[in-house]
Motif scaffolding. Sequence first.
Motif, PDB file in Angstrom:
ATOM      1  N   PRO A   1       2.871   9.052  -5.200  1.00  9.38           N
ATOM      2  CA  PRO A   1       2.281   9.773  -6.338  1.00  9.38           C
ATOM      3  C   PRO A   1       3.062   9.561  -7.635  1.00  9.38           C
ATOM      4  O   PRO A   1       4.292   9.572  -7.642  1.00  9.38           O
ATOM      5  N   SER A   2       2.344   9.338  -8.700  1.00  8.10           N
ATOM      6  CA  SER A   2       2.863   9.240 -10.079  1.00  8.10           C
ATOM      7  C   SER A   2       3.627   7.953 -10.367  1.00  8.10           C
ATOM      8  O   SER A   2       3.542   7.411 -11.472  1.00  8.10           O
ATOM      9  N   VAL A   3       4.370   7.428  -9.427  1.00  4.78           N
ATOM     10  CA  VAL A   3       5.219   6.263  -9.704  1.00  4.78           C
ATOM     11  C   VAL A   3       4.789   5.019  -8.936  1.00  4.78           C
ATOM     12  O   VAL A   3       5.465   3.990  -8.996  1.00  4.78           O
TER      13      VAL A   3
ATOM     14  N   ILE B   1       6.187   1.100  -9.629  1.00  3.47           N
ATOM     15  CA  ILE B   1       6.964   0.470  -8.557  1.00  3.47           C
ATOM     16  C   ILE B   1       6.371  -0.886  -8.194  1.00  3.47           C
ATOM     17  O   ILE B   1       7.094  -1.866  -7.975  1.00  3.47           O
ATOM     18  N   LEU B   2       5.041  -0.971  -8.149  1.00  6.29           N
ATOM     19  CA  LEU B   2       4.392  -2.246  -7.837  1.00  6.29           C
ATOM     20  C   LEU B   2       4.666  -3.286  -8.929  1.00  6.29           C
ATOM     21  O   LEU B   2       4.851  -4.470  -8.629  1.00  6.29           O
ATOM     22  N   VAL B   3       4.704  -2.861 -10.173  1.00  7.81           N
ATOM     23  CA  VAL B   3       5.021  -3.785 -11.266  1.00  7.81           C
ATOM     24  C   VAL B   3       6.438  -4.324 -11.095  1.00  7.81           C
ATOM     25  O   VAL B   3       6.687  -5.531 -11.223  1.00  7.81           O
TER      26      VAL B   3
ATOM     27  N   LEU C   1       0.834  -1.196   0.000  1.00  5.91           N
ATOM     28  CA  LEU C   1       0.000   0.000   0.000  1.00  5.91           C
ATOM     29  C   LEU C   1       0.874   1.253   0.000  1.00  5.91           C
ATOM     30  O   LEU C   1       0.594   2.221  -0.716  1.00  5.91           O
ATOM     31  N   LEU C   2       1.928   1.217   0.804  1.00  4.20           N
ATOM     32  CA  LEU C   2       2.839   2.363   0.890  1.00  4.20           C
ATOM     33  C   LEU C   2       3.507   2.631  -0.457  1.00  4.20           C
ATOM     34  O   LEU C   2       3.533   3.769  -0.943  1.00  4.20           O
ATOM     35  N   LEU C   3       4.018   1.574  -1.086  1.00  2.00           N
ATOM     36  CA  LEU C   3       4.698   1.737  -2.367  1.00  2.00           C
ATOM     37  C   LEU C   3       3.728   2.159  -3.462  1.00  2.00           C
ATOM     38  O   LEU C   3       4.036   3.025  -4.293  1.00  2.00           O
TER      39      LEU C   3
END
Length: 350
Positions: free
Chosen positions: A113-115, A119-121, A107-109
Amino acid sequence: MFNKLFGKTKPKKTIEDEESVLPDEHSSTDQSTPSSGHTPIKEEDLKFYQGGVRERFKPVVKWVGRIGFVAKGVVYGCIGVLTLTNLSGAHTPNGSEGNESPQGAFLLLGGIPSVGKPILVIMAIGLCLYIIWRMWEAISGQGCDATFSKKKNFFRYRLSPFVSGCVYIVYAYYIFQMLAQTEQEQQESASSQQFPASWSKTKLGKAGVGIIAIAFVIAFFTQIINAITGNFIKDLKTSEPDANKYEAFIVHLLGRIGFGGRAALFGTMSGFFWDSLARQNESGNKNMVAAAMAKLSTSGGGRFFMGLIGVSLVIYALFAVLNSYYKYFPSPPQSRVTYHTNKTVNPEED
């Protein structure tokens, strides 16, 4: 003649007797090759589940493992940060505040905003590579040691990586699920809601809660043993005689503190589930890991202990990332002698 008269006929040597006096390449006189208690298998006769990762795949396994460990380090680093921000009262995005868990980390990652989505991918790819590394080593029996018993090799080099891989399969699945959800849906799916109280209402459910509690007890002891004995050190380049002693001291200290932090986390989880059998604890809008940590925040001593866990998890995250450089991939036997072939290996050559 006298021997015949008094029944002392000298027995003739059999073929077996003569063979028994021949030197054995795997006998105890060879100090460089410990006895494994079983008949070695020739390399050409090994099955796919014996003898570890094949030579031609080792470069692939090396990079798969390295990237996977970086992703693992990011997960634990986020959990440690969320634990510390919970104590300080600092705000974190996307409902991750007070959710000190792998789900809270995602959730934090994802809330950056925007990225967040990219980052999750990247994290999903990294965790999938970690899963592949763990499962590959578990199936091939990589690391099985000639000085260990068959049972010890099974638990350490097959069952342990397999269970670890299964845990991270759940984490990777959660990330893929998050990528198709809104922020509100992500926060709802990150919570364990009525669990484990929902299981504590029936005898079968209570048995399940008890099994989970026992599993976390086992996890606690495996981590605390690593922290105390330093079993992990033989898997690192810093274990070699020519390693820089100051560099080795720092890396090994980080590992001991980090494994101690994981042990504390797993011990807290075990206590939460044992307590759930009597109190029927609910996780509410948090993950069960965060719900267990929240139990510590109700007292001054608990908050201090919670702070130690947060700091040690951040240290473990740093150690995990350093593993991408210092760790041997694939994992070598502790004694450097393989279980199935009794062959001495030099991980530095790989």
